[in-house]
Write a protein that holds these residues in place. Structure first.
Motif, PDB file in Angstrom:
ATOM      1  N   ALA A  43      75.982  34.292  26.722  1.00 51.69           N
ATOM      2  CA  ALA A  43      74.693  33.651  26.442  1.00 51.69           C
ATOM      3  C   ALA A  43      73.874  33.555  27.723  1.00 51.69           C
ATOM      4  CB  ALA A  43      74.906  32.266  25.861  1.00 51.69           C
ATOM      5  N   ALA A  45      69.897  32.150  29.406  1.00 58.09           N
ATOM      6  CA  ALA A  45      68.783  31.232  29.161  1.00 58.09           C
ATOM      7  C   ALA A  45      67.553  31.643  29.953  1.00 58.09           C
ATOM      8  CB  ALA A  45      69.191  29.810  29.519  1.00 58.09           C
ATOM      9  N   HIS A  75      65.675  26.786  21.853  1.00 61.71           N
ATOM     10  CA  HIS A  75      66.641  25.684  21.915  1.00 61.71           C
ATOM     11  C   HIS A  75      66.145  24.523  22.755  1.00 61.71           C
ATOM     12  CE1 HIS A  75      70.507  27.095  20.120  1.00 61.71           C
ATOM     13  NE2 HIS A  75      69.813  28.210  20.098  1.00 61.71           N
ATOM     14  N   HIS A 108      64.644  25.504  26.244  1.00 69.72           N
ATOM     15  CA  HIS A 108      64.905  26.823  26.802  1.00 69.72           C
ATOM     16  C   HIS A 108      64.943  27.868  25.701  1.00 69.72           C
ATOM     17  CE1 HIS A 108      68.866  24.979  25.965  1.00 69.72           C
ATOM     18  NE2 HIS A 108      69.261  26.206  25.630  1.00 69.72           N
ATOM     19  N   MET A 110      67.153  30.858  24.348  1.00 74.61           N
ATOM     20  CA  MET A 110      68.549  31.277  24.482  1.00 74.61           C
ATOM     21  C   MET A 110      68.737  32.692  23.947  1.00 74.61           C
ATOM     22  SD  MET A 110      71.865  29.402  22.859  1.00 74.61           S
ATOM     23  CE  MET A 110      73.494  30.132  22.918  1.00 74.61           C
TER      24      MET A 110
ATOM     25  N   PRO B  83      74.738  28.065  27.029  1.00 71.93           N
ATOM     26  CA  PRO B  83      73.570  28.657  27.663  1.00 71.93           C
ATOM     27  C   PRO B  83      72.981  27.838  28.808  1.00 71.93           C
ATOM     28  CG  PRO B  83      72.935  27.603  25.619  1.00 71.93           C
ATOM     29  CD  PRO B  83      74.420  27.402  25.759  1.00 71.93           C
ATOM     30  N   ASP B  84      73.197  26.556  28.776  1.00 72.38           N
ATOM     31  CA  ASP B  84      72.390  25.697  29.634  1.00 72.38           C
ATOM     32  C   ASP B  84      73.227  24.778  30.526  1.00 72.38           C
ATOM     33  OD1 ASP B  84      70.349  24.242  30.742  1.00 72.38           O
ATOM     34  OD2 ASP B  84      69.803  23.168  28.932  1.00 72.38           O
TER      35      ASP B  84
END
Lengths: 158, 230
Positions: A43, A45, A75, A108, A110, B83-84
């Motif tokens: 993944a 971002a 997201h 963000h 994704m 993702p973050d």
């Protein structure tokens, strides 16, 4: 005869084109960047600032990138129940004369399952689709991650 | 400090098992002597044993309690599809380690950083190790069968839940529920972003709640190391 039919149509198309251009200009994208990730990252971002200098709301409904294979979703990370929760969003609204920061620990874009993970310094093509149908294209640069919430968390209330 | 601790516990009560752990910690708080001043770390009134664990680690025969002996260890629970939050926290931990290296801390004195994947269904040991080494070559990436990971995570107070999205709506699926086939690999994991510090006895010694500032973590680690008998 033919000309009289084509002419208003042409004018209409021109009007449409100019309107699109104008509308696209109203969403100002600032400092778009993608966080450099491990080569096997499943993944990614994408972050940026979205500024709306117009008198009406702008709604981002879709994002696409030039990275092959990746499904792209909107997201938001929110802190709740002692956890950092990932919440998929159907849209990101930028209210009139407001801005929304897409940044670590918050909103963000994704990318899931990229075939290729870009490295720091690479540029990624991004297309944002607004609810109005307008598309906005630009490039985001890949760079090493900066810290989340370092500027104090929860300061972007939109 | 106690207020922050209580806030943290309140956040955790969604998991009944954590409640038990929290209660023990809270009891400990009542008869605590004054802890050394820290910026972000919350030092436990008494360090707490973690259960016996055996985690899979690519490149070694495994990672167990024995690997904690004699050094300080930072634990973070996450997953590579994150993702973050995980990239941010791994970046923070890497930055902290780089600062210690730059400051000339001897190799034997450097803390180890352990990233535990709470998503063994998708994260294999080799992939996890490759993933964490991108952030810092010293990082260890480990996991185990889900039940074992859950047990270790709970013992420290880490919490997480799987979330599936269907038609734009989030569904939280319990461990005993069946997952629809179409959603099997699409889930996200909501998780706490707390970083856990274990002492050279292999016991939970302090926790770092968010936000994490690498330079503050370096200073807190020093304060903690100097206050203990390790």
């Amino acid at each position: 005869m033919k000309r009289s039919i084509l002419h208003p149509l042409g004018a209409f198309l021109m009007l449409l084109a100019s309107f699109s251009l104008f509308a696209a200009d109203e969403l100002m994208v600032t400092d778009p960047w993608m966080r450099a990730a491990p080569p096997n990252a499943p993944a990614l971002a994408l972050f940026m600032g979205l500024e709306n200098h117009s008198s009406s709301d702008i709604i981002l409904v879709e994002a696409k990138t030039t990275i092959p294979g990746a499904r792209v979703e909107l997201h938001r990370t929110v802190m709740a129940d002692g956890m950092m929760k990932m919440a998929q969003q159907s849209e990101i609204k930028v209210a009139s004369h407001q801005s929304v920061m897409l940044e670590p620990g918050s909103w963000h874009i994704m990318l899931i399952g990229p075939d290729h993970v870009p490295t720091a310094g690479e540029k990624v093509g991004v297309t944002l689709t607004l609810k109005s149908g307008v598309e906005q294209k630009f490039e985001a640069v890949v760079r090493k991650g900066k810290m989340m919430m370092n500027s104090g968390h929860g300061h972007h209330n939109h | 400090m106690k207020q922050r601790f209580n806030d943290l516990l309140r956040g955790g009560v969604v998991r009944s098992l954590i409640l038990v752990t929290g209660f023990i910690l809270l009891l400990g708080c009542e008869h605590s002597s004054e802890p050394p001043p820290t910026e972000g770390a919350i030092i436990l009134p008494e360090s707490r044993k973690v259960p016996q664990f055996e985690l899979l680690h690519h490149g070694s025969s495994g990672f167990t309690n024995t690997d904690l002996k004699g050094k300080w260890s930072f634990f973070f629970y996450g997953y590579t599809h994150c993702p973050d939050v995980c990239p941010t926290e791994l970046f923070n931990l890497a930055e902290m380690l780089r600062q210690l290296e730059t400051a000339g801390v001897a190799e034997a004195e450097l803390p180890q950083v352990v990233f535990v994947s709470v998503d063994p269904q998708r994260d294999l040991p080799e992939g996890i190790q490759r993933y964490v080494e991108f952030y810092h070559p010293r990082f260890k990436g480990v996991t185990a069968e889900q039940g074992r990971v859950d047990q270790l995570a709970r013992s420290m107070g880490a919490i997480y839940e799987k979330v599936y999205y269907m038609g734009g709506k989030a569904l939280v699926i319990g461990q005993d529920e069946t997952i629809p086939d179409a959603l099997k690999d699409t889930y996200l994991v909501n998780h706490s972003a707390t970083i856990f510090l274990l002492n050279p006895e292999g016991e939970l010694h302090a926790i770092f709640t968010t936000p994490h500032m690498p330079d503050a973590m370096v200073r807190d680690l020093k304060v903690i190391q100097q206050s203990g008998q390790f």
